[in-house]
Structure formats: C-alpha cells, structure tokens
Design a protein around this motif. Structure first.
Motif, short mmCIF file in Angstrom:
data_model
loop_
_atom_site.label_atom_id
_atom_site.label_comp_id
_atom_site.label_asym_id
_atom_site.label_seq_id
_atom_site.Cartn_x
_atom_site.Cartn_y
_atom_site.Cartn_z
N ILE A 13 0.84 -1.21 0.00
CA ILE A 13 0.00 0.00 0.00
C ILE A 13 0.87 1.25 0.00
CG2 ILE A 13 -1.62 1.34 1.42
CD1 ILE A 13 -2.89 -1.39 2.21
N LEU A 14 1.91 1.26 0.82
CA LEU A 14 2.81 2.42 0.85
C LEU A 14 3.49 2.63 -0.50
CD1 LEU A 14 4.46 2.07 4.38
CD2 LEU A 14 2.78 3.76 3.64
N TRP A 15 3.92 1.54 -1.13
CA TRP A 15 4.54 1.65 -2.45
C TRP A 15 3.55 2.21 -3.47
CZ3 TRP A 15 3.28 -0.53 -7.13
CH2 TRP A 15 4.21 -0.31 -8.16
N LEU A 16 2.32 1.72 -3.44
CA LEU A 16 1.30 2.18 -4.38
C LEU A 16 0.99 3.65 -4.18
CD1 LEU A 16 -0.67 1.31 -6.59
CD2 LEU A 16 -2.32 0.76 -4.81
N VAL A 17 0.86 4.08 -2.93
CA VAL A 17 0.58 5.49 -2.65
C VAL A 17 1.73 6.36 -3.13
CG1 VAL A 17 0.36 7.16 -0.76
CG2 VAL A 17 -1.00 5.08 -0.73
N THR A 18 2.95 5.95 -2.87
CA THR A 18 4.12 6.72 -3.31
C THR A 18 4.19 6.78 -4.83
OG1 THR A 18 5.32 6.05 -1.33
CG2 THR A 18 6.63 6.87 -3.16
N ALA A 19 3.97 5.66 -5.47
CA ALA A 19 4.06 5.62 -6.94
C ALA A 19 2.99 6.49 -7.57
CB ALA A 19 3.96 4.18 -7.43
N THR A 20 1.77 6.40 -7.08
CA THR A 20 0.69 7.15 -7.71
C THR A 20 0.70 8.61 -7.35
OG1 THR A 20 -0.84 6.51 -5.95
CG2 THR A 20 -0.82 5.16 -7.95
N SER A 21 1.17 8.98 -6.16
CA SER A 21 1.19 10.40 -5.80
C SER A 21 2.20 11.14 -6.67
CB SER A 21 1.48 10.59 -4.33
OG SER A 21 2.80 10.19 -4.03
N GLY A 22 3.34 10.53 -6.97
CA GLY A 22 4.32 11.17 -7.85
C GLY A 22 3.78 11.34 -9.26
N SER A 23 3.13 10.33 -9.79
CA SER A 23 2.60 10.44 -11.15
C SER A 23 1.42 11.39 -11.19
CB SER A 23 2.22 9.06 -11.69
OG SER A 23 1.19 8.49 -10.91
N THR A 24 0.67 11.47 -10.11
CA THR A 24 -0.44 12.42 -10.06
C THR A 24 0.09 13.84 -10.07
OG1 THR A 24 -1.82 10.86 -8.84
CG2 THR A 24 -2.43 13.17 -8.70
N ARG A 25 1.13 14.10 -9.27
CA ARG A 25 1.72 15.43 -9.24
C ARG A 25 2.31 15.79 -10.60
NH1 ARG A 25 5.69 15.02 -5.47
NH2 ARG A 25 7.30 14.95 -7.03
N LEU A 26 2.96 14.84 -11.25
CA LEU A 26 3.54 15.08 -12.56
C LEU A 26 2.45 15.41 -13.58
CD1 LEU A 26 6.25 15.12 -14.05
CD2 LEU A 26 5.85 12.73 -14.64
N ALA A 27 1.34 14.67 -13.52
CA ALA A 27 0.23 14.94 -14.44
C ALA A 27 -0.37 16.32 -14.18
CB ALA A 27 -0.84 13.85 -14.29
N GLN A 28 -0.47 16.69 -12.91
CA GLN A 28 -1.01 18.02 -12.58
C GLN A 28 -0.08 19.12 -13.08
OE1 GLN A 28 -1.41 17.52 -8.34
NE2 GLN A 28 -3.55 16.87 -8.49
N ASP A 29 1.24 18.92 -12.92
CA ASP A 29 2.20 19.90 -13.44
C ASP A 29 2.12 19.99 -14.96
OD1 ASP A 29 3.21 20.85 -11.08
OD2 ASP A 29 5.05 19.67 -11.13
N ARG A 30 1.99 18.85 -15.61
CA ARG A 30 1.89 18.83 -17.07
C ARG A 30 0.65 19.62 -17.53
NH1 ARG A 30 4.04 15.92 -21.24
NH2 ARG A 30 5.31 14.75 -19.79
N ASP A 31 -0.48 19.38 -16.85
CA ASP A 31 -1.70 20.11 -17.20
C ASP A 31 -1.55 21.61 -16.95
OD1 ASP A 31 -2.86 17.71 -17.89
OD2 ASP A 31 -4.06 17.53 -16.05
N ALA A 32 -0.94 21.97 -15.80
CA ALA A 32 -0.77 23.38 -15.45
C ALA A 32 0.14 24.10 -16.43
CB ALA A 32 -0.23 23.51 -14.02
N VAL A 33 1.25 23.47 -16.82
CA VAL A 33 2.17 24.13 -17.75
C VAL A 33 1.54 24.24 -19.14
CG1 VAL A 33 3.51 22.12 -18.57
CG2 VAL A 33 4.61 24.34 -18.38
N LEU A 34 0.74 23.26 -19.51
CA LEU A 34 0.07 23.32 -20.82
C LEU A 34 -0.93 24.46 -20.85
CD1 LEU A 34 0.04 21.87 -23.52
CD2 LEU A 34 -1.74 20.37 -22.63
N VAL A 35 -1.72 24.62 -19.80
CA VAL A 35 -2.69 25.72 -19.72
C VAL A 35 -1.96 27.06 -19.76
CG1 VAL A 35 -4.33 26.88 -18.17
CG2 VAL A 35 -4.52 24.42 -18.56
N ALA A 36 -0.88 27.19 -18.97
CA ALA A 36 -0.12 28.44 -18.92
C ALA A 36 0.50 28.77 -20.28
CB ALA A 36 0.96 28.36 -17.85
N ALA A 37 1.02 27.77 -20.98
CA ALA A 37 1.63 28.00 -22.29
C ALA A 37 0.58 28.42 -23.32
CB ALA A 37 2.37 26.75 -22.77
N ARG A 38 -0.58 27.81 -23.28
CA ARG A 38 -1.66 28.20 -24.21
C ARG A 38 -2.07 29.65 -23.97
NH1 ARG A 38 -4.06 23.72 -26.89
NH2 ARG A 38 -5.89 24.99 -27.38
N GLN A 39 -2.24 30.00 -22.69
CA GLN A 39 -2.63 31.38 -22.36
C GLN A 39 -1.53 32.36 -22.76
OE1 GLN A 39 -3.52 30.97 -18.18
NE2 GLN A 39 -5.65 30.39 -18.56
#
Length: 193
Positions: free
Chosen positions: A51-77
């Motif tokens: 469970i700890l491994w799964l939480v660690t693995a998914t929280s990093g990929s979630t943060r990366l996906a959020q950063d990717r979305d945020a930078v894409l929105v900022a670049a479009r604007q």
C-alpha cells in the motif's frame, strides 16, 4: 474389536523426564499458534509495504500529471497573450507580455519596453492569435522547467484584408511563485499563410 494404545504414565515432579516438553499435544499446539502469528504478521507487513509503495508511486505520477496540465494551460494562455497586439494600447500590450514572462524573456521585454511600445503604435493594425494546438515536449518537475510546442493562427484585425498566418513556437516555461511563465520563446520553422 477396538484396541487402545497403552497410556503413558505422567512423571511426577522431581523425577527424571518431568521437565521435558511434552511431545505431540501441547508443544505442537504452541508451534502451530506461533507459526500462525508469524504468517499473519508477515501478510500484514506485505500488505502495508504494498500500500505504501502504491501510494508513493501514484502520488508522484499524479503530481507530474497536474504539473503537465498546469504548464500546458499556462503556455496556451501565454501564446494568446504574446500574439495579442492592441495598437491603441501599446503600453498595455507590452505590460501583458511582461506579465506572462520570467527570467531572460522578462529581462529582454523590460529592457526594450519603450522600443516595443513605439513599434506597436506604428503597426497598421492590431492582431490576435488563437492557439490551435499545444504539447508538452519536456517536463522536469524537480527543476521546475518545461518545454512546450505551441501552434497558433495569428490574424490581423484589418477587416479580412490579410489572411491569417500559422505560427509555431517553442516556449521554455519556468515554474514561479505566480505559476508557470515563459522564460524563452523561439520560432519553430517559418510562418505559413
């Protein structure tokens, strides 16, 4: 006919063999109980570790996906901001460009602020851009940097006399306290009509 095994006499206290662990019954029960507890503890440890491994693995990929979305929105604007030129508000246009910039891009805009204002005031018409596509090519979450490719159609507000031009730019983005901003813009290829 039923036969019974002969009973073993239980040694009395103080006689040889009285302190020896009984075979079979009580010793086997203790062993099984200890083994059961060890298995349960092992299973719990495996589950917790998983469970700890799964939480660690998914929280990093979630943060990366959020950063990717945020930078894409900022670049479009930012793409729409830097292609929006209002010749009747040249100073406001440059101020809006500066608001989406950081680092060397912001330094260059501030250094040449007055020249840009004069140049915009001499343009034959205002212009606006529409982002047609954008993609994050690179993202370094730890460094807070990204490279985004942006395609835009830029239209002069001259009543349709000039056809829109298609432009592609590469934006180097940097994460700041105010969100993602443009650190550098480079054209990709030539403008197409």
């Amino acid at each position: 006919m039923t036969t019974h095994a002969p009973e073993r006499p239980v040694p009395e206290a103080g006689t040889p063999g009285a302190d020896a662990a009984p075979t079979g019954g009580q010793g086997a029960t203790r062993f099984r109980r200890g083994l059961s507890i060890a298995v349960v503890v092992g299973v719990v440890l495996v589950l917790v570790t998983g469970i700890l491994w799964l939480v660690t693995a998914t929280s990093g990929s979630t943060r990366l996906a959020q950063d990717r979305d945020a930078v894409l929105v900022a670049a479009r604007q930012a793409g729409e901001t830097v292609t929006a030129v209002d010749k009747s508000d040249a100073a406001g246009t440059v101020a809006r460009w500066e608001a989406v910039a950081t680092g060397s891009q912001l330094d260059e805009l501030q250094t040449s602020h007055d020249q840009y204002v004069q140049m915009i005031g001499k343009l034959p018409a205002s212009a606006h851009g529409t982002v047609t596509d954008a993609a994050v090519a690179e993202l370094d979450d730890r460094a807070g940097t990204a490279r985004v490719l942006v395609g835009m159609d830029v239209t002069l507000d001259d009543g349709g006399k000039t056809p829109p031009t298609r432009q592609r730019v590469q934006m180097e983005m940097t994460r700041t306290d105010d969100g993602w901003k443009v650190a550098k813009i480079d054209p990709v290829g030539g403008a197409a009509g």
